[in-house]
Design a protein around this motif. Structure first.
Motif, PDB file in Angstrom:
ATOM      1  N   ILE A  64       0.836  -1.203   0.000  1.00 53.77           N
ATOM      2  CA  ILE A  64       0.000   0.000   0.000  1.00 53.77           C
ATOM      3  C   ILE A  64       0.870   1.252   0.000  1.00 53.77           C
ATOM      4  CG2 ILE A  64      -1.597   1.336   1.423  1.00 53.77           C
ATOM      5  CD1 ILE A  64      -2.965  -1.306   2.130  1.00 53.77           C
ATOM      6  N   ASN A  65       1.961   1.215   0.740  1.00 59.76           N
ATOM      7  CA  ASN A  65       2.871   2.375   0.744  1.00 59.76           C
ATOM      8  C   ASN A  65       3.461   2.606  -0.648  1.00 59.76           C
ATOM      9  OD1 ASN A  65       2.553   3.120   3.410  1.00 59.76           O
ATOM     10  ND2 ASN A  65       4.199   1.798   4.135  1.00 59.76           N
ATOM     11  N   VAL A  66       3.877   1.537  -1.329  1.00 60.95           N
ATOM     12  CA  VAL A  66       4.425   1.675  -2.678  1.00 60.95           C
ATOM     13  C   VAL A  66       3.355   2.232  -3.606  1.00 60.95           C
ATOM     14  CG1 VAL A  66       5.233   0.351  -4.675  1.00 60.95           C
ATOM     15  CG2 VAL A  66       6.206  -0.076  -2.415  1.00 60.95           C
ATOM     16  N   PHE A  67       2.142   1.690  -3.512  1.00 54.24           N
ATOM     17  CA  PHE A  67       1.041   2.166  -4.348  1.00 54.24           C
ATOM     18  C   PHE A  67       0.718   3.625  -4.045  1.00 54.24           C
ATOM     19  CE2 PHE A  67      -3.537   2.425  -5.443  1.00 54.24           C
ATOM     20  CZ  PHE A  67      -3.426   2.117  -6.798  1.00 54.24           C
ATOM     21  N   SER A  68       0.741   3.974  -2.774  1.00 52.96           N
ATOM     22  CA  SER A  68       0.460   5.354  -2.369  1.00 52.96           C
ATOM     23  C   SER A  68       1.509   6.303  -2.922  1.00 52.96           C
ATOM     24  CB  SER A  68       0.408   5.443  -0.845  1.00 52.96           C
ATOM     25  OG  SER A  68       0.280   6.766  -0.433  1.00 52.96           O
ATOM     26  N   LYS A  69       2.776   5.930  -2.825  1.00 55.68           N
ATOM     27  CA  LYS A  69       3.841   6.778  -3.360  1.00 55.68           C
ATOM     28  C   LYS A  69       3.722   6.925  -4.871  1.00 55.68           C
ATOM     29  CE  LYS A  69       7.075   5.857   0.354  1.00 55.68           C
ATOM     30  NZ  LYS A  69       8.319   5.197   0.738  1.00 55.68           N
ATOM     31  N   GLY A  70       3.332   5.839  -5.537  1.00 57.67           N
ATOM     32  CA  GLY A  70       3.140   5.897  -6.984  1.00 57.67           C
ATOM     33  C   GLY A  70       2.026   6.847  -7.367  1.00 57.67           C
ATOM     34  N   THR A  71       0.921   6.792  -6.626  1.00 58.72           N
ATOM     35  CA  THR A  71      -0.186   7.705  -6.933  1.00 58.72           C
ATOM     36  C   THR A  71       0.193   9.143  -6.613  1.00 58.72           C
ATOM     37  OG1 THR A  71      -1.150   7.278  -4.772  1.00 58.72           O
ATOM     38  CG2 THR A  71      -2.001   5.997  -6.623  1.00 58.72           C
ATOM     39  N   GLU A  72       1.007   9.352  -5.588  1.00 63.26           N
ATOM     40  CA  GLU A  72       1.480  10.700  -5.287  1.00 63.26           C
ATOM     41  C   GLU A  72       2.351  11.230  -6.427  1.00 63.26           C
ATOM     42  OE1 GLU A  72       3.480  10.668  -1.525  1.00 63.26           O
ATOM     43  OE2 GLU A  72       1.654  10.154  -0.419  1.00 63.26           O
ATOM     44  N   MET A  73       3.198  10.363  -6.960  1.00 63.79           N
ATOM     45  CA  MET A  73       4.052  10.778  -8.075  1.00 63.79           C
ATOM     46  C   MET A  73       3.202  11.106  -9.299  1.00 63.79           C
ATOM     47  SD  MET A  73       7.282   8.145  -7.617  1.00 63.79           S
ATOM     48  CE  MET A  73       7.728   8.316  -9.307  1.00 63.79           C
ATOM     49  N   ALA A 108      -6.987  13.294  -8.924  1.00 64.07           N
ATOM     50  CA  ALA A 108      -5.663  12.904  -8.429  1.00 64.07           C
ATOM     51  C   ALA A 108      -5.476  13.374  -6.992  1.00 64.07           C
ATOM     52  CB  ALA A 108      -4.573  13.486  -9.322  1.00 64.07           C
ATOM     53  N   ASP A 109      -5.959  14.584  -6.678  1.00 63.61           N
ATOM     54  CA  ASP A 109      -5.859  15.086  -5.306  1.00 63.61           C
ATOM     55  C   ASP A 109      -6.695  14.231  -4.362  1.00 63.61           C
ATOM     56  OD1 ASP A 109      -4.142  17.091  -6.055  1.00 63.61           O
ATOM     57  OD2 ASP A 109      -5.733  18.624  -6.260  1.00 63.61           O
ATOM     58  N   ALA A 110      -7.872  13.810  -4.809  1.00 62.15           N
ATOM     59  CA  ALA A 110      -8.726  12.962  -3.966  1.00 62.15           C
ATOM     60  C   ALA A 110      -8.066  11.617  -3.711  1.00 62.15           C
ATOM     61  CB  ALA A 110     -10.090  12.766  -4.625  1.00 62.15           C
ATOM     62  N   ILE A 111      -7.463  11.042  -4.756  1.00 62.32           N
ATOM     63  CA  ILE A 111      -6.775   9.760  -4.588  1.00 62.32           C
ATOM     64  C   ILE A 111      -5.616   9.924  -3.618  1.00 62.32           C
ATOM     65  CG2 ILE A 111      -5.323   8.057  -5.757  1.00 62.32           C
ATOM     66  CD1 ILE A 111      -7.097   8.477  -8.240  1.00 62.32           C
ATOM     67  N   GLN A 112      -4.847  10.978  -3.775  1.00 62.88           N
ATOM     68  CA  GLN A 112      -3.706  11.216  -2.903  1.00 62.88           C
ATOM     69  C   GLN A 112      -4.167  11.378  -1.451  1.00 62.88           C
ATOM     70  OE1 GLN A 112      -1.470  14.671  -3.961  1.00 62.88           O
ATOM     71  NE2 GLN A 112       0.186  14.242  -2.536  1.00 62.88           N
ATOM     72  N   ALA A 113      -5.236  12.124  -1.235  1.00 61.27           N
ATOM     73  CA  ALA A 113      -5.740  12.343   0.121  1.00 61.27           C
ATOM     74  C   ALA A 113      -6.208  11.031   0.725  1.00 61.27           C
ATOM     75  CB  ALA A 113      -6.870  13.361   0.102  1.00 61.27           C
ATOM     76  N   THR A 128      -2.509   5.398   4.825  1.00 56.19           N
ATOM     77  CA  THR A 128      -1.124   5.241   5.258  1.00 56.19           C
ATOM     78  C   THR A 128      -0.982   5.602   6.728  1.00 56.19           C
ATOM     79  OG1 THR A 128      -0.406   5.803   3.031  1.00 56.19           O
ATOM     80  CG2 THR A 128       1.250   5.907   4.759  1.00 56.19           C
ATOM     81  N   GLU A 129      -1.624   6.677   7.154  1.00 54.04           N
ATOM     82  CA  GLU A 129      -1.563   7.057   8.565  1.00 54.04           C
ATOM     83  C   GLU A 129      -2.193   5.982   9.444  1.00 54.04           C
ATOM     84  OE1 GLU A 129      -3.478  10.823   8.697  1.00 54.04           O
ATOM     85  OE2 GLU A 129      -1.894  11.849   7.593  1.00 54.04           O
TER      86      GLU A 129
END
Length: 159
Positions: free
Chosen positions: A84-93, A118-123, A129-130
């Motif tokens: 999930i962290n890898v996926f989250s970082k990818g979506t942030e990028m 994209a902002d909604a996905i990142q949020a 992640t938290e």
């Protein structure tokens, strides 16, 4: 009348002696039954102890299996959190790249909606992640609490 009272006193003494003997016999029988019951209780406790000794090794095996399942669960959670962290970082990028592209080009309504998505996905991923980070902290605390208990138990092999 004095003769009658003397006879009554004599009879009362005899009755008291007989009542005392009967009470002593009753107490002897009562104590005998208590002693017999205690002997049977002792035999029962020995049988229960033997059965508990027989159950000890299967219960140790169950405990070891339970510990293994807990370790597997913790490993699976760590692996899922890493993914999930890898996926989250990818979506942030991706979100960052979309923002850069929209900043360089003129904004159109479709590009603005993509940026919002994209902002909604990142949020969303930041929140997950938290939450997952708090789970990791809880697992670390649990692992630290359970490790001294497991260190006291000798490792059993060959079961």
């Amino acid at each position: 009348m004095t003769i009658n009272l003397d006879v009554l006193m004599y009879l009362a003494r005899i009755a008291l002696c007989i009542a005392g003997v009967i009470a002593i016999i009753y107490l002897v029988l009562l104590f005998k039954s208590v002693i017999d019951t205690m002997g049977e209780l002792q035999e029962t406790l020995k049988a229960v102890n033997r059965d508990l000794v027989k159950l000890e090794s299967p219960l140790d095996t169950v405990g070891q299996v339970s510990n293994t399942v807990n370790e597997v669960q913790a490993s699976a959670k760590r692996a899922a959190m890493g993914a999930i962290n890898v996926f989250s970082k990818g979506t942030e990028m991706i979100g960052g790249k979309l923002k850069k592209e929209t900043g360089q080009q003129a904004s159109t309504p479709s590009q603005t909606s993509e940026v919002r998505d994209a902002d909604a996905i990142q949020a969303d991923f930041q929140k997950i992640t938290e939450d997952l980070n708090s789970i990791v902290k809880d697992e670390d605390v649990i692992a630290k609490d359970s490790s001294p208990k497991d260190a006291d138990k000798p490792a059993r092999t060959g079961d």
